[in-house]
Design a protein around this motif. Structure first.
Motif, short mmCIF file in Angstrom:
data_model
loop_
_atom_site.label_atom_id
_atom_site.label_comp_id
_atom_site.label_asym_id
_atom_site.label_seq_id
_atom_site.Cartn_x
_atom_site.Cartn_y
_atom_site.Cartn_z
N ARG A 90 0.83 -1.21 0.00
CA ARG A 90 0.00 0.00 0.00
C ARG A 90 0.87 1.26 0.00
O ARG A 90 0.54 2.24 -0.67
N LEU A 91 1.95 1.22 0.75
CA LEU A 91 2.87 2.36 0.79
C LEU A 91 3.49 2.59 -0.58
O LEU A 91 3.56 3.74 -1.05
N ALA B 196 11.66 14.62 -7.20
CA ALA B 196 10.89 13.84 -6.22
C ALA B 196 10.09 12.75 -6.91
O ALA B 196 9.97 11.64 -6.37
N ALA B 197 9.54 13.04 -8.08
CA ALA B 197 8.74 12.05 -8.80
C ALA B 197 9.57 10.81 -9.14
O ALA B 197 9.09 9.68 -9.00
N VAL B 198 10.79 11.01 -9.57
CA VAL B 198 11.66 9.87 -9.90
C VAL B 198 11.93 9.04 -8.65
O VAL B 198 11.81 7.81 -8.65
N GLY B 199 12.29 9.69 -7.57
CA GLY B 199 12.57 8.98 -6.34
C GLY B 199 11.35 8.28 -5.76
O GLY B 199 11.45 7.17 -5.23
N LEU C 56 10.53 5.09 -7.80
CA LEU C 56 11.46 4.01 -7.47
C LEU C 56 11.32 3.55 -6.02
O LEU C 56 11.95 2.57 -5.63
N ALA C 57 10.51 4.26 -5.24
CA ALA C 57 10.28 3.96 -3.82
C ALA C 57 11.60 3.95 -3.04
O ALA C 57 11.84 3.09 -2.20
N THR C 58 12.44 4.93 -3.31
CA THR C 58 13.72 5.05 -2.62
C THR C 58 13.56 5.96 -1.41
O THR C 58 12.69 6.83 -1.39
N TRP D 276 10.44 14.44 -1.67
CA TRP D 276 9.00 14.72 -1.74
C TRP D 276 8.53 15.44 -0.48
O TRP D 276 7.76 16.40 -0.55
N LEU D 277 8.99 14.98 0.69
CA LEU D 277 8.63 15.66 1.93
C LEU D 277 9.13 17.10 1.93
O LEU D 277 8.46 18.00 2.45
#
Length: 167
Positions: free
Chosen positions: A49-50, A104-107, A110-112, A119-120
């Protein structure tokens, strides 16, 4: 001749036993693979979900970043709203968000960990600009509320995902 046929028969039976053992091992491995996949998906429901949330936020970040680039390049807005005609603070903020939203979108996609941090940073930056410097983007409390909701959703999902992993 009987010695040769006895050896051939013994070799054939040994090959047959090896083949039977290999087949049994292969089927056991495929059953184990199926059961481990099922077990993994049940155990990591909050992590999945995350990751889904991060991917949705990545798509939103792409849209926001492209919107800011459209403002910089003049694809949106009229001549009165042209990038060159805006205040220096608005120009600097727009360029900042045009770059950082796409990073931020790229990171996020990739869920890095660094993607979540960037993003934060964008979420907090937008909230601060809206609240502390209302002259730049207008001080919309709706934007601050949406950013706070996304931040709270991320923190809740990250907390639940961390709880399902053993220490």
């Amino acid at each position: 001749m009987s010695e040769i046929s006895t050896r051939d028969a013994a070799r054939d039976s040994a090959n047959a036993r090896d083949a039977a053992r290999d087949n049994a091992r292969d089927s056991a491995m495929s059953v184990a693979a199926i059961s481990s996949e099922r077990q993994e998906s049940d155990d990591n429901v909050w992590t999945r979900r995350l990751v889904l949330f991060l991917r949705v936020m990545a798509l939103l970040s792409i849209l926001k970043g492209l919107y800011h680039w459209a403002q910089v390049t003049g694809f949106v807005g009229g001549e009165d709203e042209a990038f060159e005609n805006q205040a220096m603070a608005w120009q600097a903020s727009t360029i900042y968000f045009a770059v950082i939203e796409l990073v931020a979108a790229v990171g996020l996609w990739l869920a890095t960990p660094w993607g979540a941090v960037v993003w934060l940073t964008t979420v907090v930056s937008m909230a601060v600009i809206e609240l502390m410097f209302p002259g730049i983007y207008g001080g919309s409390l709706i934007v601050v509320g949406v950013e706070a909701f996304m931040l709270a959703a991320y923190l809740a999902l990250a907390w639940m995902a961390a709880r399902e992993r053993p220490p």
